[in-house]
Enzyme design. Structure first.
Site, PDB file in Angstrom:
ATOM      1  N   ASN A  67       0.961  -1.373   0.014  1.00 34.64           N
ATOM      2  CA  ASN A  67      -0.062   0.056  -0.008  1.00 34.64           C
ATOM      3  C   ASN A  67       1.010   1.265   0.049  1.00 34.64           C
ATOM      4  O   ASN A  67       2.207   1.172   0.206  1.00 34.64           O
ATOM      5  CB  ASN A  67      -1.038   0.051   1.105  1.00 34.64           C
ATOM      6  CG  ASN A  67      -0.071  -0.156   2.512  1.00 34.64           C
ATOM      7  OD1 ASN A  67       0.364   0.746   2.924  1.00 34.64           O
ATOM      8  ND2 ASN A  67      -0.138  -1.129   3.327  1.00 34.64           N
ATOM      9  N   ASP A  92      -3.625  -6.794   5.529  1.00 34.22           N
ATOM     10  CA  ASP A  92      -4.192  -7.910   6.096  1.00 34.22           C
ATOM     11  C   ASP A  92      -4.142  -9.227   5.589  1.00 34.22           C
ATOM     12  O   ASP A  92      -4.430 -10.378   6.461  1.00 34.22           O
ATOM     13  CB  ASP A  92      -5.896  -7.666   5.956  1.00 34.22           C
ATOM     14  CG  ASP A  92      -6.179  -6.280   6.697  1.00 34.22           C
ATOM     15  OD1 ASP A  92      -5.648  -6.241   7.913  1.00 34.22           O
ATOM     16  OD2 ASP A  92      -6.813  -5.137   6.228  1.00 34.22           O
ATOM     17  N   LYS A 127       9.688 -16.214 -10.805  1.00 36.58           N
ATOM     18  CA  LYS A 127       9.028 -15.435 -11.659  1.00 36.58           C
ATOM     19  C   LYS A 127       7.921 -15.965 -12.239  1.00 36.58           C
ATOM     20  O   LYS A 127       8.060 -16.942 -12.924  1.00 36.58           O
ATOM     21  CB  LYS A 127       9.818 -14.547 -12.543  1.00 36.58           C
ATOM     22  CG  LYS A 127       8.911 -13.314 -13.233  1.00 36.58           C
ATOM     23  CD  LYS A 127       9.628 -12.561 -14.075  1.00 36.58           C
ATOM     24  CE  LYS A 127       8.754 -11.650 -14.872  1.00 36.58           C
ATOM     25  NZ  LYS A 127       9.579 -10.985 -16.103  1.00 36.58           N
ATOM     26  N   PRO A 166      -1.538 -12.306  10.759  1.00 34.07           N
ATOM     27  CA  PRO A 166      -1.415 -12.196  12.252  1.00 34.07           C
ATOM     28  C   PRO A 166      -2.002 -10.788  12.479  1.00 34.07           C
ATOM     29  O   PRO A 166      -1.231  -9.931  11.601  1.00 34.07           O
ATOM     30  CB  PRO A 166      -0.424 -12.841  12.875  1.00 34.07           C
ATOM     31  CG  PRO A 166       0.677 -12.538  11.742  1.00 34.07           C
ATOM     32  CD  PRO A 166       0.045 -12.761  10.553  1.00 34.07           C
ATOM     33  N   ASP A 167      -2.961 -10.502  13.401  1.00 31.97           N
ATOM     34  CA  ASP A 167      -3.247  -9.088  13.788  1.00 31.97           C
ATOM     35  C   ASP A 167      -2.357  -8.608  14.936  1.00 31.97           C
ATOM     36  O   ASP A 167      -2.581  -9.089  16.024  1.00 31.97           O
ATOM     37  CB  ASP A 167      -4.622  -8.952  14.034  1.00 31.97           C
ATOM     38  CG  ASP A 167      -5.092  -7.591  14.226  1.00 31.97           C
ATOM     39  OD1 ASP A 167      -4.302  -6.728  14.736  1.00 31.97           O
ATOM     40  OD2 ASP A 167      -6.215  -7.091  13.453  1.00 31.97           O
ATOM     41  N   ILE A 168      -1.217  -7.844  14.594  1.00 34.21           N
ATOM     42  CA  ILE A 168      -0.063  -7.589  15.425  1.00 34.21           C
ATOM     43  C   ILE A 168      -0.871  -6.946  16.617  1.00 34.21           C
ATOM     44  O   ILE A 168      -0.698  -6.878  18.088  1.00 34.21           O
ATOM     45  CB  ILE A 168       0.935  -6.881  14.978  1.00 34.21           C
ATOM     46  CG1 ILE A 168       1.534  -7.786  13.923  1.00 34.21           C
ATOM     47  CG2 ILE A 168       2.033  -6.539  15.977  1.00 34.21           C
ATOM     48  CD1 ILE A 168       2.417  -6.958  12.968  1.00 34.21           C
ATOM     49  N   PHE A 219      -4.087   2.563  14.855  1.00 36.70           N
ATOM     50  CA  PHE A 219      -4.595   3.544  13.865  1.00 36.70           C
ATOM     51  C   PHE A 219      -5.670   2.781  13.100  1.00 36.70           C
ATOM     52  O   PHE A 219      -5.724   1.674  12.712  1.00 36.70           O
ATOM     53  CB  PHE A 219      -3.624   3.789  12.885  1.00 36.70           C
ATOM     54  CG  PHE A 219      -2.577   5.005  13.319  1.00 36.70           C
ATOM     55  CD1 PHE A 219      -1.976   4.772  14.491  1.00 36.70           C
ATOM     56  CD2 PHE A 219      -2.823   5.897  12.640  1.00 36.70           C
ATOM     57  CE1 PHE A 219      -1.054   5.758  15.130  1.00 36.70           C
ATOM     58  CE2 PHE A 219      -1.898   7.167  13.398  1.00 36.70           C
ATOM     59  CZ  PHE A 219      -1.090   7.001  14.349  1.00 36.70           C
ATOM     60  N   LYS A 241     -13.455  -0.944  15.903  1.00 36.12           N
ATOM     61  CA  LYS A 241     -12.144  -1.470  15.748  1.00 36.12           C
ATOM     62  C   LYS A 241     -11.422  -1.271  17.359  1.00 36.12           C
ATOM     63  O   LYS A 241     -10.455  -2.425  17.605  1.00 36.12           O
ATOM     64  CB  LYS A 241     -11.176  -0.632  14.882  1.00 36.12           C
ATOM     65  CG  LYS A 241     -10.059  -1.017  14.259  1.00 36.12           C
ATOM     66  CD  LYS A 241      -9.539  -0.685  13.060  1.00 36.12           C
ATOM     67  CE  LYS A 241     -10.331  -1.255  11.767  1.00 36.12           C
ATOM     68  NZ  LYS A 241      -9.995  -0.691  10.575  1.00 36.12           N
TER      69      LYS A 241
HETATM   70  O1  C5P Z   1      -7.663  -3.911  10.811  1.00 36.34           O
HETATM   71  P1  C5P Z   1      -7.125  -2.631  10.310  1.00 36.34           P
HETATM   72  O2  C5P Z   1      -5.815  -3.103   9.401  1.00 36.34           O
HETATM   73  O3  C5P Z   1      -7.905  -1.470   9.703  1.00 36.34           O
HETATM   74  O4  C5P Z   1      -6.349  -2.150  11.574  1.00 36.34           O
HETATM   75  C1  C5P Z   1      -5.702  -1.065  11.669  1.00 36.34           C
HETATM   76  C2  C5P Z   1      -4.697  -1.193  12.895  1.00 36.34           C
HETATM   77  O5  C5P Z   1      -4.346  -2.463  13.257  1.00 36.34           O
HETATM   78  C3  C5P Z   1      -3.431  -0.344  12.608  1.00 36.34           C
HETATM   79  O6  C5P Z   1      -2.965   0.106  13.839  1.00 36.34           O
HETATM   80  C4  C5P Z   1      -2.539  -1.425  12.208  1.00 36.34           C
HETATM   81  O7  C5P Z   1      -1.118  -1.104  12.395  1.00 36.34           O
HETATM   82  C5  C5P Z   1      -2.975  -2.726  13.050  1.00 36.34           C
HETATM   83  N1  C5P Z   1      -2.807  -3.944  12.440  1.00 36.34           N
HETATM   84  C6  C5P Z   1      -1.900  -4.854  12.841  1.00 36.34           C
HETATM   85  N2  C5P Z   1      -1.465  -6.248  12.490  1.00 36.34           N
HETATM   86  C7  C5P Z   1      -2.442  -6.450  11.186  1.00 36.34           C
HETATM   87  C8  C5P Z   1      -3.402  -5.496  10.598  1.00 36.34           C
HETATM   88  C9  C5P Z   1      -3.641  -4.272  11.263  1.00 36.34           C
HETATM   89  O8  C5P Z   1      -1.322  -4.547  13.921  1.00 36.34           O
HETATM   90  N3  C5P Z   1      -2.302  -7.474  10.738  1.00 36.34           N
END
Ligand code: C5P
Length: 398
Positions: free
Chosen positions: A208, A276, A286, A304-306, A323, A337
């Protein structure tokens, strides 16, 4: 500012030296006493007479002055104040101190002091960007020196860029912050920043356009308040925050590993735009285009969602900030969120077709907490970084 405080103000020999007079006036209004020290080259820009007249104090400039030495030795002078401030901090002075040189009163005081030293760098943009200066700054950051600025703007030499000394009012605010003990000294703070890159093959990827500007500005502001910052960043073109521990990563999985192997943290700020999903069937070679064939199928799997994991971890930081970039229903989505991730604050910004904050210098954010929602006016990301640091200090003092 309550009980009278004292700073030693070292004025280096740069064109911004004239601003030191205004800085002294601003500090006096706050009842902060100033001991002025002038380098030999600074005497070309401001005189001892004008400094003495404004500060109403003796001005020191000579390391080998017998009268000064008998009155107050240079070691004693280096410890006489609550904070040492160098404004302007020239490339030369910065270089000397970073390399342990002490050939005049100013550099000797900086090396000998037992107090924190706040530097306000000021120099031409090329001098600031020179690898020698950047490496000196990095070294000083690691030694625990604090920084305010430099700012970006028009320079006395006619050029434009980073290197202008911070405005006196900003230096004053930073001094007050440090004197009040409004610092984040000894706090270990995680900042994630920038985009992540998810490989499809060795050449192609999903990412992104996060610039890393906001995460960097936050990390800079935190380092300036004395925090130990662990900066985990995806690939960006923004100079890394000086004085932070930098951990460059590429993918969300790398970021996850870096975050969880460098903790625990007192505070975590997840400013990174983490992908995500990752490409489950990524290829080591390639992927070749074949005539007439359809686009190869890309299978996406959730990363994984950190932020969520940190918020729910056994060693949860006492303050976790996330954020949210939303294209619609900003407050509603960001509030959801906040709850689903389990963090304490969400910094929400609206993404619109015509105005996306990604990559921009300014941003307009809304702070969402469990008990309040506050909209901040549009300001630079650097300002947001400073304002957020102050908010973090308030949380730490609760
Ligand atoms: O779910 P979303 O991507 O909109 O959430 C945004 C927030 O979650 C940001 O603070 C981003 O750094 C954190 N995030 C994360 N790990 C992910 C996805 C989002 O820490 N896999």
């Amino acid at each position: 500012m309550g009980k009278e405080k004292k700073i030693t103000l070292i004025i280096g020999g740069g064109i911004a030296a004239y601003k030191s007079l205004e800085l002294i006036r601003l500090l006096q209004k706050e009842c902060i006493e100033v001991i002025p020290i002038l380098t030999k080259s600074a005497e070309n820009f401001v005189t001892s007479l004008s400094l003495a007249a404004i500060s109403k104090k003796k001005v020191y400039s000579d390391l080998f002055d017998l009268n000064d030495e008998t009155e107050m030795g240079h070691i004693q002078l280096s410890r006489a104040a609550d904070l040492v401030v160098v404004a302007p901090a020239t490339a030369n002075l910065i270089g000397k101190v970073a390399n342990g040189l002490a050939d005049d009163l100013a550099s000797t005081l900086i090396l000998a002091t037992d107090k924190k030293v706040l530097l306000a760098p000021s120099m031409n943009v090329r001098m600031w960007n020179h690898p020698a200066t950047l490496s000196n700054i990095k070294k000083l950051g690691e030694y625990g020196f604090l920084f305010v600025g430099p700012d970006k703007g028009d320079m006395a030499c006619g050029e434009f860029g980073l290197g202008r000394m911070a405005e006196p009012s900003e230096i004053k605010d930073q001094i007050i912050s440090n004197l009040k003990g409004n610092s984040l000294l000894k706090k270990k703070i995680l900042v994630t920043s920038g985009p992540t890159v998810e490989r499809i093959d060795p050449i192609r990827f999903i990412s992104n356009n996060s610039s890393g500007l906001q995460g960097t500005a936050i990390a800079n502001a935190l380092v300036n308040l004395g925090a130990e910052v662990i900066f985990v960043t995806g690939p960006t073109n923004v100079p890394h925050p000086v004085g932070a521990k930098i951990i460059p990563i590429e993918s969300a999985k790398d970021m996850h590993k870096a975050v969880f192997s460098n903790g625990p943290y007192d505070i975590a700020i997840c400013a990174a735009a983490v992908s995500d999903w990752y490409v489950q069937n990524n290829s080591n070679r390639k992927i070749k285009k074949k005539d007439g064939a359809t686009f190869p199928h890309i299978s996406l799997k959730e990363n994984p969602d950190i932020l969520a994991e940190l918020s729910k971890s056994k060693t949860r930081p006492s303050l976790v900030i996330g954020f949210a970039a939303e294209t619609e229903q900003l407050t509603k989505n960001a509030t959801e969120k906040l709850k689903s991730k389990g963090c304490d604050l969400i910094i929400a910004n609206k993404i619109a077709k015509k105005s996306s904050p990604l990559g921009e210098e300014n941003n307009e954010v809304t702070i969402i907490a469990n008990t309040y929602i506050k909209k901040w006016t549009k300001m630079s990301k650097v300002e947001i970084g400073k304002k957020l640091s102050q908010l973090i200090i308030e949380y730490c003092h609760q």
